[in-house]
Design a protein around this motif. Structure first.
Motif, mmCIF file in Angstrom:
data_model
loop_
_atom_site.group_PDB
_atom_site.id
_atom_site.type_symbol
_atom_site.label_atom_id
_atom_site.label_comp_id
_atom_site.label_asym_id
_atom_site.label_seq_id
_atom_site.Cartn_x
_atom_site.Cartn_y
_atom_site.Cartn_z
ATOM 1 N N UNK A 125 -35.358 17.033 38.401
ATOM 2 C CA UNK A 125 -35.899 18.131 37.605
ATOM 3 C C UNK A 125 -37.397 18.175 37.876
ATOM 4 N N UNK A 126 -38.158 18.845 37.043
ATOM 5 C CA UNK A 126 -39.591 19.026 37.324
ATOM 6 C C UNK A 126 -40.367 17.716 37.229
ATOM 7 N N UNK A 127 -39.754 16.672 36.642
ATOM 8 C CA UNK A 127 -40.432 15.374 36.536
ATOM 9 C C UNK A 127 -39.982 14.388 37.618
ATOM 10 N N UNK A 128 -39.035 14.797 38.428
ATOM 11 C CA UNK A 128 -38.569 13.921 39.501
ATOM 12 C C UNK A 128 -37.125 13.523 39.296
ATOM 13 N N UNK A 129 -36.745 12.408 39.897
ATOM 14 C CA UNK A 129 -35.367 11.921 39.843
ATOM 15 C C UNK A 129 -34.902 11.721 38.404
ATOM 16 N N UNK A 130 -33.720 12.256 38.062
ATOM 17 C CA UNK A 130 -33.156 12.084 36.715
ATOM 18 C C UNK A 130 -32.531 10.704 36.623
ATOM 19 N N UNK A 131 -33.376 9.686 36.430
ATOM 20 C CA UNK A 131 -32.854 8.318 36.431
ATOM 21 C C UNK A 131 -31.885 8.082 35.276
ATOM 22 N N UNK A 132 -32.079 8.802 34.159
ATOM 23 C CA UNK A 132 -31.142 8.656 33.032
ATOM 24 C C UNK A 132 -29.731 9.084 33.452
ATOM 25 N N UNK A 133 -29.640 10.255 34.089
ATOM 26 C CA UNK A 133 -28.344 10.727 34.591
ATOM 27 C C UNK A 133 -27.775 9.781 35.643
ATOM 28 N N UNK A 134 -28.643 9.374 36.557
ATOM 29 C CA UNK A 134 -28.202 8.486 37.640
ATOM 30 C C UNK A 134 -27.637 7.189 37.092
ATOM 31 N N UNK A 135 -28.365 6.618 36.117
ATOM 32 C CA UNK A 135 -27.933 5.347 35.541
ATOM 33 C C UNK A 135 -26.598 5.499 34.834
ATOM 34 N N UNK A 136 -26.425 6.654 34.144
ATOM 35 C CA UNK A 136 -25.187 6.871 33.396
ATOM 36 C C UNK A 136 -24.016 7.105 34.353
ATOM 37 N N UNK A 137 -24.278 7.887 35.406
ATOM 38 C CA UNK A 137 -23.173 8.268 36.283
ATOM 39 C C UNK A 137 -22.778 7.162 37.253
ATOM 40 N N UNK A 138 -23.759 6.342 37.658
ATOM 41 C CA UNK A 138 -23.495 5.302 38.654
ATOM 42 C C UNK A 138 -23.956 3.950 38.120
ATOM 43 N N UNK A 139 -23.238 3.431 37.147
ATOM 44 C CA UNK A 139 -23.709 2.192 36.491
ATOM 45 C C UNK A 139 -23.761 0.986 37.431
ATOM 46 N N UNK A 140 -23.044 1.047 38.561
ATOM 47 C CA UNK A 140 -23.017 -0.118 39.445
ATOM 48 C C UNK A 140 -24.132 -0.095 40.490
ATOM 49 N N UNK A 141 -24.945 0.970 40.483
ATOM 50 C CA UNK A 141 -25.969 1.090 41.535
ATOM 51 C C UNK A 141 -26.942 -0.089 41.479
ATOM 52 N N UNK A 142 -27.341 -0.607 42.629
ATOM 53 C CA UNK A 142 -28.225 -1.769 42.680
ATOM 54 C C UNK A 142 -29.539 -1.443 43.371
ATOM 55 N N UNK A 143 -29.751 -0.172 43.705
ATOM 56 C CA UNK A 143 -31.001 0.231 44.355
ATOM 57 C C UNK A 143 -31.177 1.726 44.167
ATOM 58 N N UNK A 144 -32.447 2.160 44.120
ATOM 59 C CA UNK A 144 -32.745 3.597 44.141
ATOM 60 C C UNK A 144 -33.794 3.817 45.218
ATOM 61 N N UNK A 145 -33.594 4.831 46.041
ATOM 62 C CA UNK A 145 -34.589 5.169 47.054
ATOM 63 C C UNK A 145 -35.243 6.484 46.633
ATOM 64 N N UNK A 146 -36.547 6.468 46.458
ATOM 65 C CA UNK A 146 -37.234 7.648 45.928
ATOM 66 C C UNK A 146 -38.494 7.988 46.719
ATOM 67 N N UNK A 147 -38.914 9.241 46.602
ATOM 68 C CA UNK A 147 -40.168 9.712 47.182
ATOM 69 C C UNK A 147 -41.015 10.250 46.031
#
Lengths: 489, 489
Positions: A244-266
């Motif tokens: 969104x306008x603030x960048x990666x929706x980490x809240x959504x990402x965390x909720x949707x992919x609880x097993x994720x062990x890394x995030x790659x961001x710009x």
């Protein structure tokens, strides 16, 4: 759709089981993909629920889920929350340059790499307006560069001609560490800087060392396909997270992919939409990493191109307190030029040795001379001077681009100026077909990347226009082509 | 020695099962390695038979076999045919520079890479006599090289500064193809030449594309640890095959490791023993590849350094009829210098695209300028001239080495001259402790690699002496150190 050799027997020895699992999952995947590509599963078709699907094939539900998740990561299918999984609209349009059937003789991993890279297929035709990611190279100070090379003594030359430290030239590592502090607010030891061949190798080393097959990584959607390709080629699942306008929706990402062990961001200048991640979002991302014991990879590909005053510059994510789990990837492909093949990763002290070793078994180290010259180039202030000139040039070029496009399109394409980056985005309504206009532009000799090419699940549409590498004349000519096409829309 | 969390339940879902398998195997491996390193399993101790061992741990026999095979590939244990598996003599002497405990946070694959590379740990201190693999660099024509760089037009310079073809600069690929035909008897298209960063990256790309985790690859024993490290880092099992005067015992290898799907060989001048593989053995190797649908990787690391007349030169394995399944790996690290980081792989036409793609997702491509200069260096005849000079120099240096060592050791070390290569082997009786003398030499400033450091199961002992990169004075001084130590033996 029964799978040949499907076998639910679970009493076989563990290693045979392991091999069978691999084979089964691959077979289910191949059949589904083939069905999509050949049109027996058309765009918009809903896939059967995984439980029924598994039962009909005589395999476990996890086997089906693996195949569907891979198809999703590759963009063949799209999951709609609370509804189901559908063959995506993009799937029955073959990718621009065609998917090559992988040749016989490749291993399973080799096939994955070949297929993945074929879907990315980075361009290496000479950059033309408005290709993104190309810096100004025509006026690069090659003569100065050559002079710095010749300044080395015979002793230094022959020292640089030996097998060298895989972590990089010590002078270069120091110069980068000092530079990062001055320019990006990052405090790190020279010893934490691991030199690599551009950010692509940085990502590759990170994936090799910190990820296993089947691991899940949050990526920006839309985002850079080269990173997704690298992850997929390592058997890692790239999980799309919206912006969104603030960048990666980490809240959504965390909720949707609880097993994720890394995030790659710009975070400085999101690729390709240009959003700058704000402080609360950055803190939320760091908090997510702490809570999940996960890594954050900060790809600062064009962070040096910020055009406001020094006070308005956004420091790197990795300069924030609490960024112990951030790996910073930097590249000289934008600040100098891509042909140089030099970049670096800043890693936690405990991981330096492992990164050096991974580099050693991959390709030993970066070329000796080039590293030594770059170290002098930075230490003697040439990088500072070069970037100052480029920032001025790129700002002027951005204005030219906006102006030329508005002119040529009779005001239809009115791009918003940005105080950072090397390209702009002209966003279009969600339903727009951005591929056709791009194809027509290419026919007329203009490179105009459609936003949808960078998307996984995102429905955002538009066009990306690089301006850093092109003269006013080139851009005005290219804008006339785009303007004519845009007026016809 | 019960394994924590051991679990024979086979009804769990397949993917949980997969994860458990990984964990179990790793645990069994860790416990065994720890026991060996901490001395609770001493050198010479026989491991329990795998069936009993598995029963006592409550795991499957395959889990134990996996762990033992990995320990064997790493040199911790040695299998004696028809007898059992023993903790190897080398295992309780820690490797010269110590095994680092892998830092927390690495993935399982990352740990494997860190541990593997730690056992190889290629040296990057300045080469001193008699370090092997170092060419003459002090007299390298750097001025000529710089001149060739400056000869490029501004247009060419900026073209080389772009993102380029991952398979390599077209002029360089042509130059290499022509060179290979003239010098090594290899007929290939320029399109089959894939440029890479030295032979280490060649092996890395091959492992990524043609091998899967758990695949078995025949390697020479003794042989090059950098290749084994690359394979192990990819989860591939390196299977040792003994050598005789004709080269790799492919008959033994085929019998002992029937599942092997690749062999990596140095047929021109075996590394490090110097054997040249004869024609019947080459044919047997190609036959094996055909029969087993396997690949042969020809690492021709020093094939250009053959000192006899043109008629006596051994052509490449890959120039023989029936070599369709041979991949040829060449490097400029010996013919020019290691700091250049350029090499190439010649691959079957059907695989070129996959190699280019693997390179693209790994690190995009080799530096533009360096590739362009090297292409001119070859095309304008400088490589031919340089190699002619180096062959003469190295032959003279080999004579100096033999003479200086015989003098300094009072005739105890009488090395056999060789008509190829850049180093010689002084072989010792099987029981000799070759490590101690090497350590003592190093204390006195002389690098003298013990043959055992290159061995997996081989009991061959001796010392390797590089001569290509050292002046007469350096070699005579180093020979005095070695001679004094040798006389005391």
């Amino acid at each position: 759709m029964p799978v040949a050799g499907a076998n639910r027997q679970t009493t076989a020895t563990q290693s045979r089981h392991l091999g069978q699992l691999h084979q089964l999952r691959q077979q289910v995947y191949d059949q589904l993909r083939c069905a999509i590509e050949q049109g027996s599963l058309r765009a918009g078709t809903r896939l059967p629920p995984s439980r029924e699907h598994a039962a009909s094939l005589g395999v476990s539900r996890n086997t089906v889920l693996w195949a569907v998740q891979r198809l999703q990561a590759e963009g063949y299918v799209v999951a709609r929350v609370g509804d189901g999984t559908y063959v995506s609209q993009a799937a029955d349009t073959p990718p621009t340059q065609g998917l090559v059937a992988p040749p016989r003789g490749l291993s399973r991993r080799g096939q994955l790499i070949a297929e993945t890279a074929a879907r990315w297929r980075p361009s290496h035709v000479a950059a033309r307006a408005f290709r993104i990611g190309a810096p100004e190279v025509d006026t690069f100070p090659f003569a100065l560069w050559d002079r710095l090379a010749r300044q080395a003594s015979t002793r230094q030359r022959s020292d640089q001609a030996q097998y060298l430290d895989p972590a990089g030239n010590p002078d270069l590592r120091s110069a980068v560490a000092q530079w990062l502090w001055a320019s990006r607010g990052i405090r790190c030891d020279a010893a934490q800087v691991v030199v690599c061949s551009g950010s692509q190798q940085g990502i590759d080393l990170i994936a090799r060392l910190l990820l296993d097959v089947g691991d899940e990584v949050l990526v920006e959607d839309p985002g850079y396909p080269g990173i997704r390709a690298s992850l997929l080629g390592h058997g890692v699942l790239a999980r799309p997270v919206a912006l969104d306008a603030q960048g990666l929706r980490i809240d959504e990402g965390a909720a949707q992919w609880p097993a994720a062990c890394m995030a790659v961001v710009t975070p400085t200048h999101q690729f390709p939409t240009g959003v700058c991640m704000d402080l609360p979002r950055r803190q939320a991302l760091l908090q997510w990493a702490r809570t999940h014991d996960a890594w954050v990879v900060e790809d600062d590909y064009d962070g040096e191109f910020q055009y406001g005053g020094a006070a308005q510059r956004v420091p790197a994510l990795c300069s924030l307190p609490g960024s112990e789990r951030v790996l910073y990837v930097g590249t000289f492909s934008k600040t100098l030029h891509p042909g140089l093949r030099l970049g670096f990763v800043v890693v936690p002290p405990a991981l330096v040795e492992a990164f050096a070793m991974a580099r050693a078994i991959t390709d030993r180290h970066a070329p000796g001379d080039t590293q030594a010259v770059l170290a002098r180039f930075i230490a003697e202030g040439h990088l500072l001077r070069h970037l100052r000139q480029m920032r001025e040039l790129y700002q002027a070029r951005q204005r030219v681009l906006i102006d030329a496009l508005a002119d040529a399109s009779d005001g239809a394409w009115q791009l918003q100026p940005s105080d950072r980056g090397m390209h702009l985005l002209h966003e279009a309504a969600t339903g727009t077909d951005d591929e056709t206009l791009s194809r027509n532009a290419l026919t007329a000799g203009v490179m105009l990347a459609p936003l949808s090419r960078y998307a996984m699940q995102s429905a955002r549409k538009g066009w990306l226009l690089g301006y850093a590498g092109y003269s006013e004349g080139e851009m005005r000519a290219a804008a006339r082509v785009v303007g004519a096409l845009a007026r016809r829309l």
